[in-house]
Design a protein around this motif. Structure first.
Motif, PDB file in Angstrom:
ATOM      1  N   VAL A   1      -1.460   0.123  -2.919  1.00 36.58           N
ATOM      2  CA  VAL A   1      -0.050  -0.200  -3.110  1.00 36.58           C
ATOM      3  C   VAL A   1       0.039  -1.713  -3.264  1.00 36.58           C
ATOM      4  N   GLU A   2       0.851  -2.154  -4.222  1.00 38.88           N
ATOM      5  CA  GLU A   2       1.005  -3.587  -4.468  1.00 38.88           C
ATOM      6  C   GLU A   2       2.458  -3.996  -4.272  1.00 38.88           C
ATOM      7  N   LEU A   3       2.651  -5.146  -3.622  1.00 38.98           N
ATOM      8  CA  LEU A   3       3.969  -5.711  -3.373  1.00 38.98           C
ATOM      9  C   LEU A   3       4.147  -6.949  -4.242  1.00 38.98           C
ATOM     10  N   TYR A   4       5.221  -6.958  -5.028  1.00 38.57           N
ATOM     11  CA  TYR A   4       5.544  -8.091  -5.895  1.00 38.57           C
ATOM     12  C   TYR A   4       6.894  -8.675  -5.478  1.00 38.57           C
ATOM     13  N   ILE A   5       6.973  -9.993  -5.471  1.00 44.87           N
ATOM     14  CA  ILE A   5       8.240 -10.691  -5.283  1.00 44.87           C
ATOM     15  C   ILE A   5       8.443 -11.528  -6.541  1.00 44.87           C
ATOM     16  N   ASP A   6       9.549 -11.271  -7.223  1.00 46.36           N
ATOM     17  CA  ASP A   6       9.848 -11.976  -8.471  1.00 46.36           C
ATOM     18  C   ASP A   6       8.668 -11.924  -9.438  1.00 46.36           C
ATOM     19  N   GLU A   7       8.073 -10.735  -9.580  1.00 45.55           N
ATOM     20  CA  GLU A   7       6.978 -10.449 -10.507  1.00 45.55           C
ATOM     21  C   GLU A   7       5.660 -11.141 -10.161  1.00 45.55           C
ATOM     22  N   VAL A   8       5.546 -11.675  -8.952  1.00 44.74           N
ATOM     23  CA  VAL A   8       4.305 -12.303  -8.496  1.00 44.74           C
ATOM     24  C   VAL A   8       3.694 -11.408  -7.422  1.00 44.74           C
ATOM     25  N   LEU A   9       2.413 -11.046  -7.592  1.00 39.10           N
ATOM     26  CA  LEU A   9       1.738 -10.206  -6.608  1.00 39.10           C
ATOM     27  C   LEU A   9       1.615 -10.969  -5.293  1.00 39.10           C
ATOM     28  N   ILE A  10       2.155 -10.376  -4.216  1.00 36.78           N
ATOM     29  CA  ILE A  10       2.169 -11.008  -2.905  1.00 36.78           C
ATOM     30  C   ILE A  10       1.148 -10.380  -1.966  1.00 36.78           C
ATOM     31  N   ASN A  11       0.999  -9.051  -2.038  1.00 35.99           N
ATOM     32  CA  ASN A  11       0.151  -8.359  -1.085  1.00 35.99           C
ATOM     33  C   ASN A  11      -0.326  -7.039  -1.686  1.00 35.99           C
ATOM     34  N   THR A  12      -1.507  -6.595  -1.252  1.00 31.71           N
ATOM     35  CA  THR A  12      -2.071  -5.305  -1.652  1.00 31.71           C
ATOM     36  C   THR A  12      -2.562  -4.600  -0.403  1.00 31.71           C
ATOM     37  N   SER A  13      -2.361  -3.278  -0.365  1.00 26.84           N
ATOM     38  CA  SER A  13      -2.820  -2.492   0.777  1.00 26.84           C
ATOM     39  C   SER A  13      -3.479  -1.214   0.267  1.00 26.84           C
ATOM     40  N   SER A  14      -4.583  -0.820   0.919  1.00 27.79           N
ATOM     41  CA  SER A  14      -5.325   0.389   0.542  1.00 27.79           C
ATOM     42  C   SER A  14      -5.637   1.195   1.792  1.00 27.79           C
ATOM     43  N   PRO A  15      -5.817   2.512   1.628  1.00 30.91           N
ATOM     44  CA  PRO A  15      -6.214   3.327   2.784  1.00 30.91           C
ATOM     45  C   PRO A  15      -7.555   2.862   3.340  1.00 30.91           C
ATOM     46  N   VAL A  16      -7.687   2.895   4.647  1.00 32.66           N
ATOM     47  CA  VAL A  16      -8.919   2.446   5.290  1.00 32.66           C
ATOM     48  C   VAL A  16      -9.919   3.591   5.388  1.00 32.66           C
ATOM     49  N   GLU A  17      -9.434   4.789   5.704  1.00 34.57           N
ATOM     50  CA  GLU A  17     -10.311   5.929   5.980  1.00 34.57           C
ATOM     51  C   GLU A  17     -10.992   6.494   4.739  1.00 34.57           C
ATOM     52  N   GLU A  18     -10.277   6.501   3.607  1.00 31.68           N
ATOM     53  CA  GLU A  18     -10.783   7.140   2.389  1.00 31.68           C
ATOM     54  C   GLU A  18     -10.422   6.285   1.182  1.00 31.68           C
ATOM     55  N   ASP A  19     -10.994   6.636   0.017  1.00 25.59           N
ATOM     56  CA  ASP A  19     -10.659   5.918  -1.218  1.00 25.59           C
ATOM     57  C   ASP A  19      -9.225   6.180  -1.654  1.00 25.59           C
ATOM     58  N   ALA A  20      -8.736   7.389  -1.377  1.00 30.36           N
ATOM     59  CA  ALA A  20      -7.374   7.758  -1.752  1.00 30.36           C
ATOM     60  C   ALA A  20      -6.877   8.841  -0.798  1.00 30.36           C
ATOM     61  N   VAL A  21      -5.575   8.806  -0.505  1.00 30.26           N
ATOM     62  CA  VAL A  21      -4.961   9.793   0.382  1.00 30.26           C
ATOM     63  C   VAL A  21      -3.673  10.301  -0.264  1.00 30.26           C
ATOM     64  N   PRO A  22      -3.268  11.558   0.030  1.00 26.75           N
ATOM     65  CA  PRO A  22      -2.066  12.104  -0.603  1.00 26.75           C
ATOM     66  C   PRO A  22      -0.775  11.400  -0.174  1.00 26.75           C
ATOM     67  N   ILE A  23      -0.719  10.961   1.087  1.00 23.06           N
ATOM     68  CA  ILE A  23       0.440  10.218   1.581  1.00 23.06           C
ATOM     69  C   ILE A  23      -0.092   8.954   2.249  1.00 23.06           C
ATOM     70  N   PHE A  24       0.391   7.825   1.787  1.00 20.67           N
ATOM     71  CA  PHE A  24      -0.067   6.544   2.321  1.00 20.67           C
ATOM     72  C   PHE A  24       1.135   5.731   2.755  1.00 20.67           C
ATOM     73  N   ARG A  25       1.194   5.443   4.055  1.00 22.36           N
ATOM     74  CA  ARG A  25       2.274   4.613   4.595  1.00 22.36           C
ATOM     75  C   ARG A  25       1.654   3.297   5.049  1.00 22.36           C
ATOM     76  N   THR A  26       2.301   2.211   4.664  1.00 22.32           N
ATOM     77  CA  THR A  26       1.763   0.899   4.980  1.00 22.32           C
ATOM     78  C   THR A  26       2.897  -0.067   5.286  1.00 22.32           C
ATOM     79  N   THR A  27       2.556  -1.123   5.968  1.00 20.66           N
ATOM     80  CA  THR A  27       3.484  -2.205   6.250  1.00 20.66           C
ATOM     81  C   THR A  27       2.908  -3.474   5.637  1.00 20.66           C
ATOM     82  N   MET A  28       3.725  -4.159   4.873  1.00 21.34           N
ATOM     83  CA  MET A  28       3.323  -5.432   4.271  1.00 21.34           C
ATOM     84  C   MET A  28       4.355  -6.474   4.675  1.00 21.34           C
ATOM     85  N   ASN A  29       3.900  -7.688   4.923  1.00 19.80           N
ATOM     86  CA  ASN A  29       4.860  -8.703   5.326  1.00 19.80           C
ATOM     87  C   ASN A  29       4.996  -9.789   4.271  1.00 19.80           C
ATOM     88  N   TRP A  30       6.100 -10.530   4.411  1.00 21.22           N
ATOM     89  CA  TRP A  30       6.403 -11.642   3.510  1.00 21.22           C
ATOM     90  C   TRP A  30       7.245 -12.642   4.282  1.00 21.22           C
TER      91      TRP A  30
END
Length: 132
Positions: free
Chosen positions: A68-97
């Motif tokens: 999952v990627e977070l953009y502010i004003d079209e600038v990439l601010i943060n990226t988050s990926s699942p830790v346990e697997e390469d991909a998961v059906p439901i991924f919940r994450t917290t990103m800060n700014w």
């Protein structure tokens, strides 16, 4: 003249390939991953220099969410990926700014499958207020 007759015969034999509207089979569309910003709310006000969190959930039942990627004003601010697997059906994450730049900012979050298929972006606006 002979060519004209041949063309007419071909047209008659092939007929019209247009059917009734009910005869058409719709072309299936690819189901895209989905992403949602649970918090903060749209048009939320924050003080400049204060760090706050975005609560994000992304879903994809077919191939899963790889990042999952977070953009502010079209600038990439943060990226988050699942830790346990390469991909998961439901991924919940917290990103800060840290709220920077007094004024309105457009926030976009995009989720990706392992093959880089993106979701439609989830969008909201944040208003950064000057500290007094």
């Amino acid at each position: 003249m002979k060519q004209l007759i041949i063309c007419l015969v071909i047209l008659i034999l092939t007929g019209c390939n247009l059917g009734e509207p009910g005869d058409l089979t719709p072309i299936p569309t690819v189901d895209l991953p989905t992403v949602e910003i649970l918090s903060p709310t749209n048009n939320q006000e924050v003080l400049e220099g204060i760090e706050f969190d975005f609560d994000i959930v992304a879903r994809d039942a077919s191939d899963g969410i790889a990042r999952v990627e977070l953009y502010i004003d079209e600038v990439l601010i943060n990226t988050s990926s699942p830790v346990e697997e390469d991909a998961v059906p439901i991924f919940r994450t917290t990103m800060n700014w840290r709220g920077t730049g007094v004024g309105r900012h457009i926030v976009e979050v995009i989720a990706y499958r392992p093959d880089d298929t993106p979701s439609d972006p989830a969008r909201l606006t944040i208003e950064v207020l000057a500290r007094e």
